[in-house]
Design an enzyme around this catalytic site. Structure first.
Site, PDB file in Angstrom:
ATOM      1  N   LYS A 190       0.877  -1.191   0.000  1.00  0.00           N
ATOM      2  CA  LYS A 190       0.000   0.000   0.000  1.00  0.00           C
ATOM      3  C   LYS A 190       0.908   1.233   0.000  1.00  0.00           C
ATOM      4  O   LYS A 190       1.469   1.593   1.027  1.00  0.00           O
ATOM      5  CB  LYS A 190      -0.869  -0.015   1.256  1.00  0.00           C
ATOM      6  CG  LYS A 190      -2.221   0.623   1.170  1.00  0.00           C
ATOM      7  CD  LYS A 190      -2.335   2.079   0.878  1.00  0.00           C
ATOM      8  CE  LYS A 190      -2.060   3.144   1.850  1.00  0.00           C
ATOM      9  NZ  LYS A 190      -1.992   4.470   1.221  1.00  0.00           N
ATOM     10  N   GLY A 243       6.790   5.608   7.915  1.00  0.00           N
ATOM     11  CA  GLY A 243       5.945   6.797   7.871  1.00  0.00           C
ATOM     12  C   GLY A 243       6.077   7.571   9.161  1.00  0.00           C
ATOM     13  O   GLY A 243       7.084   7.455   9.880  1.00  0.00           O
ATOM     14  N   SER A 244       5.042   8.333   9.475  1.00  0.00           N
ATOM     15  CA  SER A 244       5.116   9.218  10.635  1.00  0.00           C
ATOM     16  C   SER A 244       5.010   8.419  11.939  1.00  0.00           C
ATOM     17  O   SER A 244       4.438   7.321  11.968  1.00  0.00           O
ATOM     18  CB  SER A 244       3.987  10.239  10.564  1.00  0.00           C
ATOM     19  OG  SER A 244       2.749   9.566  10.565  1.00  0.00           O
ATOM     20  N   THR A 245       5.512   9.001  12.999  1.00  0.00           N
ATOM     21  CA  THR A 245       5.468   8.335  14.301  1.00  0.00           C
ATOM     22  C   THR A 245       4.016   8.118  14.745  1.00  0.00           C
ATOM     23  O   THR A 245       3.668   7.053  15.263  1.00  0.00           O
ATOM     24  CB  THR A 245       6.265   9.153  15.332  1.00  0.00           C
ATOM     25  OG1 THR A 245       7.636   9.163  14.902  1.00  0.00           O
ATOM     26  CG2 THR A 245       6.186   8.554  16.725  1.00  0.00           C
ATOM     27  N   GLY A 248       2.586   5.231  12.898  1.00  0.00           N
ATOM     28  CA  GLY A 248       3.284   4.029  13.375  1.00  0.00           C
ATOM     29  C   GLY A 248       2.714   3.545  14.707  1.00  0.00           C
ATOM     30  O   GLY A 248       2.485   2.346  14.909  1.00  0.00           O
ATOM     31  N   GLU A 265       9.559   2.201  10.789  1.00  0.00           N
ATOM     32  CA  GLU A 265      10.613   3.182  10.472  1.00  0.00           C
ATOM     33  C   GLU A 265       9.932   4.532  10.476  1.00  0.00           C
ATOM     34  O   GLU A 265       9.155   4.848   9.572  1.00  0.00           O
ATOM     35  CB  GLU A 265      11.199   2.892   9.079  1.00  0.00           C
ATOM     36  CG  GLU A 265      11.813   1.513   8.934  1.00  0.00           C
ATOM     37  CD  GLU A 265      13.181   1.415   9.591  1.00  0.00           C
ATOM     38  OE1 GLU A 265      13.727   2.447  10.017  1.00  0.00           O
ATOM     39  OE2 GLU A 265      13.685   0.292   9.696  1.00  0.00           O
ATOM     40  N   CYS A 299      13.678  11.295   5.943  1.00  0.00           N
ATOM     41  CA  CYS A 299      13.524  10.992   7.371  1.00  0.00           C
ATOM     42  C   CYS A 299      14.802  11.248   8.143  1.00  0.00           C
ATOM     43  O   CYS A 299      14.769  11.685   9.285  1.00  0.00           O
ATOM     44  CB  CYS A 299      13.089   9.540   7.543  1.00  0.00           C
ATOM     45  SG  CYS A 299      14.193   8.383   6.731  1.00  0.00           S
ATOM     46  N   GLU A 398       9.634  17.455  13.964  1.00  0.00           N
ATOM     47  CA  GLU A 398      10.073  17.081  12.613  1.00  0.00           C
ATOM     48  C   GLU A 398       9.339  17.973  11.607  1.00  0.00           C
ATOM     49  O   GLU A 398       8.109  17.952  11.536  1.00  0.00           O
ATOM     50  CB  GLU A 398       9.747  15.615  12.335  1.00  0.00           C
ATOM     51  CG  GLU A 398      10.249  15.192  10.961  1.00  0.00           C
ATOM     52  CD  GLU A 398       9.864  13.761  10.608  1.00  0.00           C
ATOM     53  OE1 GLU A 398       8.682  13.402  10.740  1.00  0.00           O
ATOM     54  OE2 GLU A 398      10.760  13.014  10.176  1.00  0.00           O
TER      55      GLU A 398
HETATM   56  P1  NAP Z   1       2.273   8.930   6.977  1.00  0.00           P
HETATM   57  O1  NAP Z   1       1.295  10.020   6.873  1.00  0.00           O
HETATM   58  O2  NAP Z   1       2.479   8.283   8.284  1.00  0.00           O
HETATM   59  O3  NAP Z   1       1.853   7.849   5.852  1.00  0.00           O
HETATM   60  C1  NAP Z   1       2.651   6.724   5.598  1.00  0.00           C
HETATM   61  C2  NAP Z   1       1.803   5.638   4.957  1.00  0.00           C
HETATM   62  O4  NAP Z   1       0.835   5.182   5.901  1.00  0.00           O
HETATM   63  C3  NAP Z   1       1.011   6.093   3.742  1.00  0.00           C
HETATM   64  O5  NAP Z   1       0.949   5.036   2.810  1.00  0.00           O
HETATM   65  C4  NAP Z   1      -0.358   6.371   4.332  1.00  0.00           C
HETATM   66  O6  NAP Z   1      -1.394   6.300   3.368  1.00  0.00           O
HETATM   67  C5  NAP Z   1      -0.460   5.231   5.329  1.00  0.00           C
HETATM   68  N1  NAP Z   1      -1.431   5.425   6.405  1.00  0.00           N
HETATM   69  C6  NAP Z   1      -2.050   6.560   6.807  1.00  0.00           C
HETATM   70  N2  NAP Z   1      -2.880   6.289   7.844  1.00  0.00           N
HETATM   71  C7  NAP Z   1      -2.773   4.971   8.111  1.00  0.00           C
HETATM   72  C8  NAP Z   1      -3.367   4.089   9.059  1.00  0.00           C
HETATM   73  N3  NAP Z   1      -4.235   4.527   9.962  1.00  0.00           N
HETATM   74  N4  NAP Z   1      -3.031   2.784   9.040  1.00  0.00           N
HETATM   75  C9  NAP Z   1      -2.134   2.320   8.155  1.00  0.00           C
HETATM   76  N5  NAP Z   1      -1.539   3.101   7.216  1.00  0.00           N
HETATM   77  C10 NAP Z   1      -1.848   4.411   7.195  1.00  0.00           C
HETATM   78  O7  NAP Z   1       3.730   9.434   6.515  1.00  0.00           O
HETATM   79  P2  NAP Z   1       4.128  10.319   5.252  1.00  0.00           P
HETATM   80  O8  NAP Z   1       3.663  11.721   5.478  1.00  0.00           O
HETATM   81  O9  NAP Z   1       3.753   9.611   4.001  1.00  0.00           O
HETATM   82  O10 NAP Z   1       5.720  10.258   5.332  1.00  0.00           O
HETATM   83  C11 NAP Z   1       6.484  11.139   6.089  1.00  0.00           C
HETATM   84  C12 NAP Z   1       6.878  10.524   7.413  1.00  0.00           C
HETATM   85  O11 NAP Z   1       7.568   9.296   7.191  1.00  0.00           O
HETATM   86  C13 NAP Z   1       7.873  11.388   8.181  1.00  0.00           C
HETATM   87  O12 NAP Z   1       7.531  11.373   9.542  1.00  0.00           O
HETATM   88  C14 NAP Z   1       9.198  10.696   7.965  1.00  0.00           C
HETATM   89  O13 NAP Z   1      10.182  10.907   8.948  1.00  0.00           O
HETATM   90  C15 NAP Z   1       8.779   9.269   7.925  1.00  0.00           C
HETATM   91  N6  NAP Z   1       9.786   8.481   7.234  1.00  0.00           N
HETATM   92  C16 NAP Z   1      10.576   7.642   7.974  1.00  0.00           C
HETATM   93  C17 NAP Z   1      11.577   6.920   7.331  1.00  0.00           C
HETATM   94  C18 NAP Z   1      12.464   5.980   8.098  1.00  0.00           C
HETATM   95  O14 NAP Z   1      13.115   5.143   7.470  1.00  0.00           O
HETATM   96  N7  NAP Z   1      12.521   6.059   9.420  1.00  0.00           N
HETATM   97  C19 NAP Z   1      11.772   7.060   5.958  1.00  0.00           C
HETATM   98  C20 NAP Z   1      10.923   7.931   5.243  1.00  0.00           C
HETATM   99  C21 NAP Z   1       9.940   8.643   5.897  1.00  0.00           C
HETATM  100  P3  NAP Z   1      -1.946   7.653   2.681  1.00  0.00           P
HETATM  101  O15 NAP Z   1      -0.799   8.269   1.980  1.00  0.00           O
HETATM  102  O16 NAP Z   1      -2.992   7.155   1.773  1.00  0.00           O
HETATM  103  O17 NAP Z   1      -2.457   8.511   3.805  1.00  0.00           O
END
Ligand code: NAP
Length: 495
Positions: A190, A243-245, A248, A265, A299, A398
């Site tokens: 996804k 994704g975001s904390t 997660g 992550e 990230c 962040e």
């Molecule tokens: P996000 O809003 O947390 O979304 C990540 C993924 O989760 C997307 O596919 C999103 O789908 C999905 N999602 C949203 N709500 C969900 C739920 N309730 N249950 C399961 N999945 C759900 O993060 P983002 O804004 O895309 O990415 C930025 C964040 O990722 C930042 O905090 C960054 O630090 C972190 N990140 C971490 C790493 C690492 O390796 N540590 C690497 C890259 C990014 P939708 O897009 O359809 O909402």
């Protein structure tokens, strides 16, 4: 990072994206779609399927059936590895198509993608294909009883839901899918709704490489509903999430009832320490690209810069000059260093942080504004705040954009205290000519990665992941393969 190639790829409209379920491309069962936008032109690139909950269930069922009765988990490691090597070769062959998709969808400079990201993605499939060929099984004797033999096997977990973020969509998918497939699992991917384009191309690569039907499934659509369904699904064994904390944490909670394996992550606020004995010009380059590569949507961006006081003014001045000279522009243009922010929502969020910085006690020394290129685009200038303290909003949260607070320090202990004064623990860096000092400090910093006299170095061999609120589990390295397996011990009485 300015590239000299004269080749400028052309934008194009991509075909409407479908779901891949059980080896078949199909529309969402109710025909719904969502648009994906180009942040440079602010125009629609294409539409993609908005899956229903029934579609998610169908994808999970397909993956489950492929796992329970299909060839993939039962295949010899070497045969699976051959398929993964074909995936790698196809990624190499199609690098320019992937790069065009990522540049248009996420705003990442095209050449950076071709030169840095694509080789890494192909490398992940080669690395995990190779690793899977090593014996994963063991045989032992019991010292308690001469008639007992113990056979240990590492077996796949089952169905893996890979949920990936909008930034580095391809790389962060490959870092999950390559070890998961190498270990014999089946997948439902996804991707983020803002950047689904490379996920569609990767799913086609899987089919073309000979990954059997049902082993690799793709669903697209809103994370809130589809993600929740995937994470709670009783036929899913593991959720591999980046994704975001906040999301997660939600995934860990939602997975508790079915005891999901999870790797998370998550976010970061990574400190980069520049000491007075560093090669200052080199350290400034490291600091600049550490935060501004991919417009800060990384990230592990070096999003807090800590500078020892004797060189503080020099570092700030040199960084500000680099920021003012940075080339913002179309990510397809080889001269572009900083592309647009990936989406309107992220653009608005980052702008709010810039405003918070402007009204704080820190001093704006570069950037602070937005730009348009040819009258369009979600561009934010590389923005630097000097005289920052670690308690400011811009130092604690962040931002996930091109915004850098620069904080002074006076000695090693103070540097370590500030570096560790964050809920996150993803990455960190130490810039000094004194390697012994760097290694001593590396022991004291609470982060999953420490870069010494560099930043943004990655390799399939090097485990990658967070401490503290940056998550747990590791991608890359043998640890990643291990995390997609479970151990079985078989005891035989040979008396
Ligand atoms: P996000 O809003 O947390 O979304 C990540 C993924 O989760 C997307 O596919 C999103 O789908 C999905 N999602 C949203 N709500 C969900 C739920 N309730 N249950 C399961 N999945 C759900 O993060 P983002 O804004 O895309 O990415 C930025 C964040 O990722 C930042 O905090 C960054 O630090 C972190 N990140 C971490 C790493 C690492 O390796 N540590 C690497 C890259 C990014 P939708 O897009 O359809 O909402």
């Amino acid at each position: 990072m300015v590239q000299q190639s004269a080749h400028i790829p052309q934008r194009k409209r991509f075909p409407r994206g479908q779901l891949l379920i059980d080896g078949q491309w199909r529309d969402a069962s109710d025909g719904a779609t969502l648009p994906t936008l180009d942040p440079t032109t602010e125009e629609t690139i294409t539409e993609f399927a908005k899956a229903t909950i029934g579609d998610v269930d169908a994808a999970v069922q397909a993956a489950r059936t492929a796992f329970e009765t299909g060839a993939w988990p039962r295949m010899h490691h070497e045969a699976r590895a051959r398929v993964l090597f074909r995936v790698a070769d196809l990624l190499d062959e199609r690098a320019e198509d992937f790069a065009l998709r990522e540049a248009m969808d996420m705003g990442m400079p095209y050449r950076d993608f071709v030169d840095i990201i694509m080789p890494h993605c192909a490398g992940l499939f080669r690395f995990f294909g190779g690793l899977a060929m090593h014996a994963m099984d063991g045989a032992y004797r019991s010292s308690y009883d001469p008639h007992t033999r113990i056979l240990t096997r590492r077996e796949p977990l089952g169905v893996v839901a890979a949920i990936t973020p909008f930034n580095f969509p391809l790389a962060l998918t490959c870092s999950k899918v390559a070890p998961a497939l190498a270990a014999g699992n089946t997948i439902v991917h996804k991707p983020a709704s803002d950047t689904p384009l490379t996920a569609l191309a990767l799913a086609q690569v899987m089919l073309d490489a000979g990954v059997p039907e049902g082993v690799y499934n793709l669903i697209t659509g809103p994370g809130g509903t589809l993600g929740d369904t995937l994470v709670k699904h009783s036929l899913v064994d593991k959720v591999a999430f980046t994704g975001s904390t906040a999301v997660g944490q939600n995934i860990i909670r939602n997975g508790a009832d079915t005891l999901k394996h999870t790797t998370t992550e998550l976010g970061g606020k990574s400190p980069n320490l520049i000491f007075a004995d560093a090669d200052i010009d080199a350290a400034v380059q490291v600091a600049f690209w550490g935060i501004f590569w991919n417009k800060g949507e990384v990230c592990v961006a070096s999003s807090r810069l800590l500078v020892e006081r004797p060189v503080y003014d020099e570092v700030v001045e040199k960084l500000a000059r680099m920021a003012q000279a940075a080339v913002l522009g179309d990510p397809l243009d080889p001269q572009t260093q900083v592309g647009p922010i990936a989406s309107r929502a992220e653009f608005d969020k980052v702008r709010q942080y810039v405003e918070a910085g402007k009204t704080s006690t820190a001093r704006l020394v570069a950037g602070g504004g937005t730009r348009k290129i040819n009258g369009k685009g979600l561009f934010i200038e590389p923005t630097i705040f000097s005289d920052a303290t670690n308690d400011l909003k811009i130092s604690r949260e962040e931002i996930f954009g091109p915004v850098l607070p620069v904080i002074p320090f006076d000695n090693d202990d103070e540097a370590v205290r500030i570096a560790n004064d964050t809920p996150y623990g993803l990455a960190s860096g130490i810039q000094t000519r004194n390697l012994a000092r760097a290694l001593r400090l590396a022991d004291r910093i609470n982060a999953g990665t420490v870069w010494i006299n560099t930043w943004h170095k990655y390799h399939p061999n090097g485990p990658f992941g967070g401490y503290k609120m940056s998550g747990y589990g590791r991608e890359q390295g043998a640890e990643a393969l291990e995390s997609y397996t479970q151990h079985k011990s078989i005891w035989a009485n040979i008396a």
